[in-house]
Scaffold this active site. Structure first.
Site, PDB file in Angstrom:
ATOM      1  N   CYS A   1       2.913  14.823   9.145  1.00 22.60           N
ATOM      2  CA  CYS A   1       3.184  16.231   8.879  1.00 22.60           C
ATOM      3  C   CYS A   1       4.594  16.332   8.309  1.00 22.60           C
ATOM      4  O   CYS A   1       5.345  15.367   8.292  1.00 22.60           O
ATOM      5  CB  CYS A   1       3.111  17.044  10.170  1.00 22.60           C
ATOM      6  SG  CYS A   1       1.558  16.873  11.026  1.00 22.60           S
TER       7      CYS A   1
ATOM      8  N   ARG B   1       2.984  15.655   2.715  1.00 23.41           N
ATOM      9  CA  ARG B   1       2.876  15.044   4.055  1.00 23.41           C
ATOM     10  C   ARG B   1       1.795  15.723   4.878  1.00 23.41           C
ATOM     11  O   ARG B   1       1.313  15.176   5.857  1.00 23.41           O
ATOM     12  CB  ARG B   1       4.219  15.138   4.796  1.00 23.41           C
ATOM     13  CG  ARG B   1       5.370  14.398   4.151  1.00 23.41           C
ATOM     14  CD  ARG B   1       6.630  14.548   4.966  1.00 23.41           C
ATOM     15  NE  ARG B   1       6.450  13.949   6.272  1.00 23.41           N
ATOM     16  CZ  ARG B   1       6.600  12.644   6.520  1.00 23.41           C
ATOM     17  NH1 ARG B   1       6.926  11.823   5.526  1.00 23.41           N
ATOM     18  NH2 ARG B   1       6.405  12.148   7.705  1.00 23.41           N
TER      19      ARG B   1
ATOM     20  N   TRP C   1      -0.896  17.914   8.864  1.00 21.41           N
ATOM     21  CA  TRP C   1      -2.111  17.149   8.623  1.00 21.41           C
ATOM     22  C   TRP C   1      -2.714  16.931   9.993  1.00 21.41           C
ATOM     23  O   TRP C   1      -2.160  16.201  10.813  1.00 21.41           O
ATOM     24  CB  TRP C   1      -1.834  15.812   7.936  1.00 21.41           C
ATOM     25  CG  TRP C   1      -3.103  15.042   7.735  1.00 21.41           C
ATOM     26  CD1 TRP C   1      -4.262  15.510   7.188  1.00 21.41           C
ATOM     27  CD2 TRP C   1      -3.381  13.713   8.144  1.00 21.41           C
ATOM     28  NE1 TRP C   1      -5.225  14.546   7.210  1.00 21.41           N
ATOM     29  CE2 TRP C   1      -4.723  13.435   7.774  1.00 21.41           C
ATOM     30  CE3 TRP C   1      -2.649  12.729   8.763  1.00 21.41           C
ATOM     31  CZ2 TRP C   1      -5.319  12.197   8.016  1.00 21.41           C
ATOM     32  CZ3 TRP C   1      -3.229  11.504   9.002  1.00 21.41           C
ATOM     33  CH2 TRP C   1      -4.563  11.248   8.638  1.00 21.41           C
TER      34      TRP C   1
ATOM     35  N   ASN D   1       6.190  16.387  14.364  1.00 16.90           N
ATOM     36  CA  ASN D   1       5.475  15.437  13.517  1.00 16.90           C
ATOM     37  C   ASN D   1       5.288  14.179  14.345  1.00 16.90           C
ATOM     38  O   ASN D   1       6.261  13.619  14.855  1.00 16.90           O
ATOM     39  CB  ASN D   1       6.272  15.126  12.248  1.00 16.90           C
ATOM     40  CG  ASN D   1       5.626  13.996  11.451  1.00 16.90           C
ATOM     41  OD1 ASN D   1       4.407  13.817  11.512  1.00 16.90           O
ATOM     42  ND2 ASN D   1       6.420  13.217  10.755  1.00 16.90           N
ATOM     43  N   GLY D   2       4.051  13.738  14.488  1.00 11.54           N
ATOM     44  CA  GLY D   2       3.783  12.509  15.238  1.00 11.54           C
ATOM     45  C   GLY D   2       2.537  12.704  16.097  1.00 11.54           C
ATOM     46  O   GLY D   2       1.774  13.643  15.916  1.00 11.54           O
TER      47      GLY D   2
ATOM     48  N   GLU E   1      -0.907  -4.510 -16.820  1.00 12.47           N
ATOM     49  CA  GLU E   1      -0.261  -3.211 -17.117  1.00 12.47           C
ATOM     50  C   GLU E   1       1.253  -3.248 -16.947  1.00 12.47           C
ATOM     51  O   GLU E   1       1.939  -2.409 -17.513  1.00 12.47           O
ATOM     52  CB  GLU E   1      -0.880  -2.088 -16.303  1.00 12.47           C
ATOM     53  CG  GLU E   1      -0.782  -2.188 -14.820  1.00 12.47           C
ATOM     54  CD  GLU E   1      -1.429  -0.974 -14.136  1.00 12.47           C
ATOM     55  OE1 GLU E   1      -1.515   0.107 -14.744  1.00 12.47           O
ATOM     56  OE2 GLU E   1      -1.840  -1.117 -12.984  1.00 12.47           O
TER      57      GLU E   1
ATOM     58  N   HIS F   1     -20.148 -19.952 -17.796  1.00  8.90           N
ATOM     59  CA  HIS F   1     -21.073 -19.400 -18.814  1.00  8.90           C
ATOM     60  C   HIS F   1     -20.321 -18.927 -20.049  1.00  8.90           C
ATOM     61  O   HIS F   1     -20.717 -17.980 -20.708  1.00  8.90           O
ATOM     62  CB  HIS F   1     -21.875 -18.254 -18.187  1.00  8.90           C
ATOM     63  CG  HIS F   1     -22.750 -18.707 -17.063  1.00  8.90           C
ATOM     64  ND1 HIS F   1     -23.933 -19.389 -17.251  1.00  8.90           N
ATOM     65  CD2 HIS F   1     -22.550 -18.640 -15.726  1.00  8.90           C
ATOM     66  CE1 HIS F   1     -24.450 -19.697 -16.067  1.00  8.90           C
ATOM     67  NE2 HIS F   1     -23.634 -19.251 -15.131  1.00  8.90           N
TER      68      HIS F   1
ATOM     69  N   LYS G   1       1.044   7.973 -15.571  1.00 16.01           N
ATOM     70  CA  LYS G   1       0.633   7.863 -14.167  1.00 16.01           C
ATOM     71  C   LYS G   1      -0.709   8.536 -13.945  1.00 16.01           C
ATOM     72  O   LYS G   1      -1.525   8.092 -13.162  1.00 16.01           O
ATOM     73  CB  LYS G   1       1.688   8.500 -13.244  1.00 16.01           C
ATOM     74  CG  LYS G   1       1.344   8.426 -11.771  1.00 16.01           C
ATOM     75  CD  LYS G   1       1.177   6.991 -11.308  1.00 16.01           C
ATOM     76  CE  LYS G   1       0.730   6.893  -9.870  1.00 16.01           C
ATOM     77  NZ  LYS G   1       0.298   5.493  -9.548  1.00 16.01           N
TER      78      LYS G   1
HETATM   79  C1  AGP Z   1      -3.584   1.668 -11.840  1.00 11.40           C
HETATM   80  O1  AGP Z   1      -2.520   0.772 -11.641  1.00 11.40           O
HETATM   81  C2  AGP Z   1      -3.481   2.401 -13.159  1.00 11.40           C
HETATM   82  N1  AGP Z   1      -2.280   3.122 -13.228  1.00 11.40           N
HETATM   83  C3  AGP Z   1      -4.724   3.198 -13.506  1.00 11.40           C
HETATM   84  O2  AGP Z   1      -5.780   2.276 -13.612  1.00 11.40           O
HETATM   85  C4  AGP Z   1      -5.159   4.288 -12.495  1.00 11.40           C
HETATM   86  O3  AGP Z   1      -5.664   3.692 -11.337  1.00 11.40           O
HETATM   87  C5  AGP Z   1      -6.279   5.116 -13.161  1.00 11.40           C
HETATM   88  O4  AGP Z   1      -5.739   5.767 -14.290  1.00 11.40           O
HETATM   89  C6  AGP Z   1      -6.879   6.152 -12.218  1.00 11.40           C
HETATM   90  O5  AGP Z   1      -5.911   7.077 -11.829  1.00 11.40           O
HETATM   91  P1  AGP Z   1      -6.267   8.086 -10.641  1.00 11.40           P
HETATM   92  O6  AGP Z   1      -6.485   7.263  -9.419  1.00 11.40           O
HETATM   93  O7  AGP Z   1      -5.083   8.994 -10.533  1.00 11.40           O
HETATM   94  O8  AGP Z   1      -7.516   8.828 -11.036  1.00 11.40           O
END
Ligand code: AGP
Length: 612
Positions: A2, A27, A74, A100-101, A494, A510, A607
């Site tokens: 929390c 949190r 939470w 919190n805890g 990546e 294969h 991200k």
């Molecule tokens: C993971 O290291 C990558 N940044 C990428 O594959 C990420 O997991 C993917 O874009 C999904 O993102 P999300 O979990 O926010 O949906």
């Protein structure tokens, strides 16, 4: 986990508290509340729902006090409801507490207090704290600050578990009392005002001088003074730390990069994600779901749909769903699922995994599944994200903000939560299996197993040096280990820009083995005793063709020699990716660092991929 916030000073506390809660909402998300000290004593405004919902409550506009405490929850004990929201008051409404805890012995304390005439309104563990303080304060019969401090000290000595606690009391309108053990709490020192928070970033905009309370240290805050005590109420001196970090590095702490911090945060993230969902010798607790045995028996197929690392997490839990729940499970890449006209029906259960909860392909796939009548569950790390708003049900990992583009703690937390979900399904279906109990036990132990891996990463660092000039690398495994091979390969790609691909070890011969030549690195993962000897022979095939090998395992390697072996603890193969991935995360990290690349913000990546 929390979030707690406190303010004491000259300004109106309410907006400062709300601002702090909004920054801490990662949190906790299911309910929130604040208490301020008004002319006629403590006033509280609280409800189920997000922090912003507090602003819709008319009473909040009447809070003029300049001293206040606040909490965003939470739920661990007691469903998200108005009554279970913090702050909690004692029966006499003279003491307010946010916490919190987890108070592990709250049931016996509740019985003791009931036997002494106290009543309880909520289902929470926290409500015992203000009542126990009141019990000792009245027993002390000393209305001075020392009398109240003794009441707090005696209460803390009775508590078992973890806590960060803020306390207000009507007899001390210009004071706030705080104490912690195991749960985080920082004190921000201002000019004529002081702040409390669960973490530094939430109040960094107000001050750069912080006191970091140690376990069982108690502080009494006034607007222009702070006194510190140990649990025996002996005064202690503390010097504030001046935090020179900017907001971003405040969140990085002592780590060079967010990714490294987040790798090391995995034990904590997993403990927070487990929360009160797993208790020894009890069934899984997933208040967010209301599935019945009949419903689960009606499901013809489970689809787990996600992208990238989140999809790899989904792959890791298929074994539990199929072997224990006997429900056919498909794992789909969201960008494929949404265009292949999947055979989803009202008898399908579709689970969408997304750290950010904003990935366009995953959201689109979710909408498609809903349009076909399927029930949908979102698994996300971001409270109130688009995917959680769209899905019928939402379950949250509690990994905390994941800043690095390369997902680490979210991935392991997703596997933990998906495993918990799978066990919840199995238990609801009436499956009784010793292996399920073993998996629950091991989920509780996995944080410390990860800590063991993190204790000594020197061999991984050394091997990383040998890879920095590589152009290609292979990651191989069988069964559950092949899912980690995919995740390990993605991590390397990546953040180090080295081409790496994962292969089911049995598939190498294969075709792909044609690429193996002197010096190529092959990373092997072996945690399944039933399959390891097969993988060992596949690795021997690449060794004879000149490959160098880096193996992550907890198995006997039958006297075969590899260039490097990272041994991890024994763990059920059903959840071994949570542990076996950690050396692969570190390997990718060290290679990227050695190459002088931007680990947290790799080229071309975002991200959250909110576009197609
Ligand atoms: C993971 O290291 C990558 N940044 C990428 O594959 C990420 O997991 C993917 O874009 C999904 O993102 P999300 O979990 O926010 O949906």
């Amino acid at each position: 986990m929390c979030g707690i916030v406190g303010y004491i000073g000259k300004k109106k506390a309410e907006p400062i508290l709300i601002n702090g809660l909004l920054r801490l909402e990662y949190r906790g998300y299911d309910s929130a509340g604040i208490a301020t000290m008004e002319e006629d004593g403590i006033k509280t405004v609280k409800n189920k729902g997000r922090v912003a919902c507090l602003l819709d409550i008319p009473e909040i506009d009447k809070l003029e006090g300049t001293v206040g405490i606040a909490h965003t929850r939470w739920a661990t004990h007691g469903k998200p409801t108005d009554i279970n929201s913090h702050p909690h008051l004692d029966n006499k409404k003279t003491t307010a507490v946010v916490h919190n805890g987890i108070i592990e012995n709250y049931i016996e304390l509740k019985e003791f207090l009931k036997n002494n005439g106290y009543e309880f309104l909520s289902q929470t563990d926290t409500e015992v704290i203000p009542n126990l303080i009141n019990y000792y304060y009245e027993k002390e019969n000393d209305k001075t600050e020392n009398g109240f401090l003794r009441a707090i000290s005696k209460t803390i000595k009775d508590l078992k578990g973890s806590f960060a606690i803020e306390v207000l009391n009507n007899d001390f309108k210009d004071k706030m009392f705080v104490i912690r053990k195991d749960s985080p709490l920082v004190i921000g020192k201002g000019e004529g005002e002081n702040y409390i928070s669960s973490d530094i970033p939430a109040i960094l905009s107000f001050t750069r001088d912080f006191y970091l309370l140690e376990d069982y240290e108690l502080a009494v805050l006034e607007k222009d003074n702070i006194e510190f005590y140990n649990l025996d109420l002996q005064k202690i001196e503390k010097t504030p730390k001046n935090i020179t970090w900017d907001m971003s590095s405040a969140e990085k702490g002592d780590y060079d990069d967010f990714m490294l911090k987040e790798i090391y945060e995995q034990p904590k993230a997993i403990r927070e994600t487990i929360g009160a969902r797993i208790t020894k010798n009890q069934k899984i607790n997933l208040d967010e779901l209301d599935f019945t045995k009949e419903y689960l028996e009606s499901i013809d197929r489970i689809y787990i749909v996600a992208c990238g690392t989140a999809m790899h997490a989904g792959l890791a839990v298929r074994k539990i769903l199929e072997e224990f729940c006997k429900i056919q499970t498909e794992v789909d890449i969201a960008s494929e699922f949404r265009y292949r006209n999947p055979l989803v029906t009202k008898n399908s259960l579709c689970i969408f995994v997304s750290q950010s909860g904003e990935t366009a392909d995953t959201i689109a796939a979710l909408k498609l599944a809903k349009s076909k009548g399927a029930k949908t569950i979102a698994i996300s790390n971001v409270i109130g994200s688009s995917i959680t708003n769209e899905a019928d049900y939402s379950l949250y990992t509690h990994a905390g903000p994941e800043i690095a583009v390369a997902s680490t703690k979210a991935y392991t937390s997703q596997i933990v939560l998906l495993a918990i979900l799978g066990i919840y399904f199995a238990e609801t279906l009436g499956v009784v299996e010793k292996e399920l109990e073993k998996i629950k036990e091991e989920l509780l132990q996995v944080p410390s197993k990860i800590e063991d891996v993190l204790k000594d990463t020197s061999k991984i660092k050394v091997f990383a040096q040998k890879m920095i000039k590589e152009k290609n690398a292979f990651y191989v495994g069988r069964g559950i280990d092949s899912t980690v091979a995919m995740e390990g390969a993605l991590k390397l790609k990546e953040i180090s820009y080295i081409h790496s691909e994962s292969y089911s070890a049995g598939e190498l011969k294969h075709g792909a083995i044609a690429l193996i030549e002197n010096g190529v690195t092959v990373v092997g993962i072996m945690t399944d005793p039933d399959l390891k000897h097969k993988t060992i022979s596949n690795l021997q095939e690449v060794i004879t063709r000149g490959a160098k090998t880096f193996v992550v395992t907890n198995q006997d390697l039958e006297n075969v020699t590899f260039d490097e072996v990272i041994r991890i603890d024994e763990i059920s193969p059903y959840i071994s990716p949570i542990l076996s991935v950690v050396p692969l995360q570190l390997l990718a990290y060290y290679i990227s660092k050695e190459k002088g690349l931007d680990v947290d913000k790799p080229r071309n990546l975002a991200k959250s991929v909110t576009v197609e």
